[in-house]
Design a protein around this motif. Structure first.
Motif, PDB file in Angstrom:
ATOM      1  N   LYS A   1     -30.238  -4.400  -7.199  1.00 46.69           N
ATOM      2  CA  LYS A   1     -29.164  -3.862  -8.026  1.00 46.69           C
ATOM      3  C   LYS A   1     -29.770  -3.132  -9.222  1.00 46.69           C
ATOM      4  O   LYS A   1     -30.792  -3.553  -9.771  1.00 46.69           O
ATOM      5  CB  LYS A   1     -28.228  -4.971  -8.525  1.00 46.69           C
ATOM      6  N   VAL A   2     -29.137  -2.033  -9.622  1.00 52.53           N
ATOM      7  CA  VAL A   2     -29.558  -1.274 -10.794  1.00 52.53           C
ATOM      8  C   VAL A   2     -28.335  -0.961 -11.646  1.00 52.53           C
ATOM      9  O   VAL A   2     -27.195  -1.023 -11.179  1.00 52.53           O
ATOM     10  CB  VAL A   2     -30.266   0.040 -10.395  1.00 52.53           C
TER      11      VAL A   2
ATOM     12  N   ALA B   1     -25.151  -1.637  -6.275  1.00 55.14           N
ATOM     13  CA  ALA B   1     -25.838  -2.513  -5.330  1.00 55.14           C
ATOM     14  C   ALA B   1     -26.480  -1.658  -4.245  1.00 55.14           C
ATOM     15  O   ALA B   1     -25.802  -0.846  -3.609  1.00 55.14           O
ATOM     16  CB  ALA B   1     -24.854  -3.500  -4.717  1.00 55.14           C
ATOM     17  N   LEU B   2     -27.771  -1.819  -4.051  1.00 52.11           N
ATOM     18  CA  LEU B   2     -28.536  -0.994  -3.115  1.00 52.11           C
ATOM     19  C   LEU B   2     -28.897  -1.834  -1.893  1.00 52.11           C
ATOM     20  O   LEU B   2     -29.552  -2.867  -2.008  1.00 52.11           O
ATOM     21  CB  LEU B   2     -29.806  -0.471  -3.785  1.00 52.11           C
ATOM     22  N   THR B   3     -28.474  -1.383  -0.735  1.00 53.32           N
ATOM     23  CA  THR B   3     -28.699  -2.135   0.498  1.00 53.32           C
ATOM     24  C   THR B   3     -30.104  -1.907   1.030  1.00 53.32           C
ATOM     25  O   THR B   3     -30.787  -0.942   0.688  1.00 53.32           O
ATOM     26  CB  THR B   3     -27.677  -1.719   1.564  1.00 53.32           C
ATOM     27  N   ALA B   4     -30.537  -2.805   1.904  1.00 58.82           N
ATOM     28  CA  ALA B   4     -31.905  -2.750   2.439  1.00 58.82           C
ATOM     29  C   ALA B   4     -32.150  -1.512   3.287  1.00 58.82           C
ATOM     30  O   ALA B   4     -33.295  -1.075   3.433  1.00 58.82           O
ATOM     31  CB  ALA B   4     -32.182  -4.003   3.263  1.00 58.82           C
ATOM     32  N   ASP B   5     -31.077  -0.924   3.838  1.00 61.10           N
ATOM     33  CA  ASP B   5     -31.250   0.247   4.704  1.00 61.10           C
ATOM     34  C   ASP B   5     -31.112   1.567   3.963  1.00 61.10           C
ATOM     35  O   ASP B   5     -31.079   2.624   4.586  1.00 61.10           O
ATOM     36  CB  ASP B   5     -30.246   0.203   5.857  1.00 61.10           C
ATOM     37  N   LEU B   6     -31.047   1.517   2.617  1.00 65.06           N
ATOM     38  CA  LEU B   6     -30.835   2.747   1.854  1.00 65.06           C
ATOM     39  C   LEU B   6     -31.955   3.758   2.090  1.00 65.06           C
ATOM     40  O   LEU B   6     -31.705   4.964   2.226  1.00 65.06           O
ATOM     41  CB  LEU B   6     -30.710   2.431   0.361  1.00 65.06           C
TER      42      LEU B   6
ATOM     43  N   ASP C   1     -23.881  14.107   1.215  1.00 68.24           N
ATOM     44  CA  ASP C   1     -22.903  13.821   0.161  1.00 68.24           C
ATOM     45  C   ASP C   1     -22.487  12.358   0.195  1.00 68.24           C
ATOM     46  O   ASP C   1     -22.379  11.703  -0.855  1.00 68.24           O
ATOM     47  CB  ASP C   1     -21.669  14.715   0.330  1.00 68.24           C
ATOM     48  N   GLN C   2     -22.258  11.821   1.364  1.00 59.45           N
ATOM     49  CA  GLN C   2     -21.800  10.443   1.490  1.00 59.45           C
ATOM     50  C   GLN C   2     -22.874   9.452   1.065  1.00 59.45           C
ATOM     51  O   GLN C   2     -22.587   8.462   0.388  1.00 59.45           O
ATOM     52  CB  GLN C   2     -21.352  10.190   2.924  1.00 59.45           C
ATOM     53  N   VAL C   3     -24.130   9.699   1.426  1.00 59.09           N
ATOM     54  CA  VAL C   3     -25.209   8.780   1.064  1.00 59.09           C
ATOM     55  C   VAL C   3     -25.476   8.791  -0.439  1.00 59.09           C
ATOM     56  O   VAL C   3     -25.781   7.754  -1.035  1.00 59.09           O
ATOM     57  CB  VAL C   3     -26.495   9.126   1.834  1.00 59.09           C
ATOM     58  N   CYS C   4     -25.313   9.968  -1.064  1.00 61.78           N
ATOM     59  CA  CYS C   4     -25.677  10.116  -2.480  1.00 61.78           C
ATOM     60  C   CYS C   4     -24.490  10.024  -3.438  1.00 61.78           C
ATOM     61  O   CYS C   4     -24.691  10.004  -4.658  1.00 61.78           O
ATOM     62  CB  CYS C   4     -26.391  11.455  -2.694  1.00 61.78           C
ATOM     63  N   GLY C   5     -23.261   9.967  -2.918  1.00 63.85           N
ATOM     64  CA  GLY C   5     -22.110   9.770  -3.785  1.00 63.85           C
ATOM     65  C   GLY C   5     -21.414  11.024  -4.253  1.00 63.85           C
ATOM     66  O   GLY C   5     -20.578  10.957  -5.167  1.00 63.85           O
ATOM     67  N   PHE C   6     -21.720  12.180  -3.655  1.00 68.65           N
ATOM     68  CA  PHE C   6     -21.034  13.418  -4.019  1.00 68.65           C
ATOM     69  C   PHE C   6     -19.747  13.568  -3.202  1.00 68.65           C
ATOM     70  O   PHE C   6     -19.689  13.123  -2.048  1.00 68.65           O
ATOM     71  CB  PHE C   6     -21.926  14.641  -3.740  1.00 68.65           C
ATOM     72  N   PRO C   7     -18.724  14.221  -3.764  1.00 67.95           N
ATOM     73  CA  PRO C   7     -17.559  14.546  -2.941  1.00 67.95           C
ATOM     74  C   PRO C   7     -17.932  15.596  -1.901  1.00 67.95           C
ATOM     75  O   PRO C   7     -18.799  16.440  -2.149  1.00 67.95           O
ATOM     76  CB  PRO C   7     -16.557  15.099  -3.962  1.00 67.95           C
ATOM     77  N   VAL C   8     -17.311  15.525  -0.757  1.00 65.03           N
ATOM     78  CA  VAL C   8     -17.573  16.506   0.300  1.00 65.03           C
ATOM     79  C   VAL C   8     -16.742  17.747   0.010  1.00 65.03           C
ATOM     80  O   VAL C   8     -15.516  17.731   0.100  1.00 65.03           O
ATOM     81  CB  VAL C   8     -17.236  15.930   1.686  1.00 65.03           C
ATOM     82  N   THR C   9     -17.408  18.840  -0.365  1.00 66.00           N
ATOM     83  CA  THR C   9     -16.730  20.087  -0.707  1.00 66.00           C
ATOM     84  C   THR C   9     -17.482  21.248  -0.066  1.00 66.00           C
ATOM     85  O   THR C   9     -18.450  21.061   0.669  1.00 66.00           O
ATOM     86  CB  THR C   9     -16.680  20.306  -2.230  1.00 66.00           C
ATOM     87  N   HIS C  10     -17.038  22.471  -0.389  1.00 68.41           N
ATOM     88  CA  HIS C  10     -17.701  23.678   0.129  1.00 68.41           C
ATOM     89  C   HIS C  10     -18.859  24.111  -0.763  1.00 68.41           C
ATOM     90  O   HIS C  10     -19.460  25.156  -0.526  1.00 68.41           O
ATOM     91  CB  HIS C  10     -16.686  24.822   0.238  1.00 68.41           C
ATOM     92  N   LEU C  11     -19.173  23.312  -1.794  1.00 69.09           N
ATOM     93  CA  LEU C  11     -20.255  23.636  -2.717  1.00 69.09           C
ATOM     94  C   LEU C  11     -21.430  22.684  -2.505  1.00 69.09           C
ATOM     95  O   LEU C  11     -21.244  21.509  -2.180  1.00 69.09           O
ATOM     96  CB  LEU C  11     -19.765  23.553  -4.163  1.00 69.09           C
ATOM     97  N   LEU C  12     -22.647  23.206  -2.719  1.00 72.09           N
ATOM     98  CA  LEU C  12     -23.853  22.395  -2.529  1.00 72.09           C
ATOM     99  C   LEU C  12     -24.214  21.685  -3.829  1.00 72.09           C
ATOM    100  O   LEU C  12     -24.360  22.333  -4.872  1.00 72.09           O
ATOM    101  CB  LEU C  12     -25.024  23.289  -2.108  1.00 72.09           C
ATOM    102  N   PRO C  13     -24.390  20.360  -3.810  1.00 70.39           N
ATOM    103  CA  PRO C  13     -24.959  19.694  -4.979  1.00 70.39           C
ATOM    104  C   PRO C  13     -26.341  20.273  -5.296  1.00 70.39           C
ATOM    105  O   PRO C  13     -27.095  20.644  -4.383  1.00 70.39           O
ATOM    106  CB  PRO C  13     -25.064  18.234  -4.539  1.00 70.39           C
TER     107      PRO C  13
END
Length: 295
Positions: A251-252, A179-184, A53-65
């Motif tokens: 950047k995109v 902005a996309l970092t080199a370690d993404l 969730d943190q890497v992809c930008g989803f809120p951390v909840t009890h539901l699965l993206p």
């Protein structure tokens, strides 16, 4: 007769990918195997879900993206494509598109049954393409389904070769810049298990013709979905075609516009006309005031 590969546990993808690479030169078939890969009793690792969730930008909840469920079936897809009966080399294959239908939201504590097969082999103007079809059940209920289309470059299969499509340019707009970092690539690999080196190591990417590492296509889709997910109903279908690789760092621009039955999604280069991905979200119903737009 269908052959079933039953997995007792989720395979580690590094060894599976290494095996597929080592045997790729010997794969010269022209038909798909009648095989499916199944894994039952799957439980979600809560820590792994939160990291995704943190890497992809989803809120951390009890539901699965919806895209996290792709992470669960991806090892089964790789297992199928690394199987001795699979006709094409896995290394060098290209993920062309991905369509996910969420029939209902899936809770993080539910026990899942995963199944993957492959079908619809057909020519592509750059080789052969086929659809990996995946489903996830809770008990007897299908809660999620996915079709991932892959290109196997340079392969020849029977059928009429389609011409290169000349699709209209998607709408442009100001959008939101990411902005996309080199370690993404390494960070997404850590939460998804997709350790293809072209996403993690510049030298591996250069060996396959890229100037540097490229973003996982499914990270792009996940990030695009995360930007609109809080406006979606229980049931929807999200589709994305991957057009041009996204180089990192870079950047995109992400653009989401209102459509008749959902949203149109575009991922562009920040300062160029390059279109990296084009997608849509189709919902079964739209609220009284319709969907919002992001620009």
């Amino acid at each position: 007769m269908t052959r079933t590969i039953e997995l007792d546990a989720t395979p580690t993808l590094g060894p599976v990918l290494a095996k597929a690479a080592a045997t790729g030169f010997a794969r010269k078939g022209r038909t798909l195997p009648d095989v499916r890969v199944v894994q039952r009793g799957v439980k979600v690792d809560q820590g792994a879900l939160a990291a995704y969730d943190q890497v992809c930008g989803f809120p951390v909840t009890h539901l699965l993206p919806a895209t996290y469920l792709h992470v669960l079936v991806f090892p089964l897809q790789v297992t199928l494509m690394a199987d001795k009966e699979f006709p094409f080399p896995l290394m060098g294959s290209v993920h062309l598109s991905n369509t996910i239908t969420q029939h209902r939201r899936v809770g993080a504590l539910e026990v899942l049954e995963l199944e993957v097969g492959i079908e619809n082999l057909r020519p592509h103007f750059r080789g052969a393409q086929a659809d990996l079809v995946s489903t996830i059940k809770v008990g007897d209920e299908v809660v999620w389904a996915e079709t991932s289309t892959y290109l196997f470059r340079g392969q020849k299969v029977p059928g009429e070769v389609p011409s290169k499509s000349d699709e209209p340019e998607p709408a442009d707009g100001a959008g939101v810049t990411w902005a996309l970092t080199a370690d993404l690539g390494r960070r997404y690999a850590a939460v998804s298990g997709d350790v293809n080196p072209i996403h993690m190591h510049p030298l591996a990417a250069k060996a396959l013709g890229f100037p540097t590492t490229i973003v996982h296509g499914m990270w792009s889709k996940s990030k695009m979905l995360a930007a609109v997910e809080n406006r979606l109903p229980e049931k929807y279908t999200v589709s994305v075609e991957f057009k041009k690789p996204v180089l990192i760092p870079g950047k995109v621009r992400f653009i989401a516009d209102e459509a008749e039955n959902g949203w149109d999604l575009v991922l562009r280069a920040a300062r160029k006309d390059t279109v990296h991905a084009v997608g849509s979200v189709v919902v079964e119903h739209i609220g009284e005031h319709g969907p919002d737009s992001i620009s």
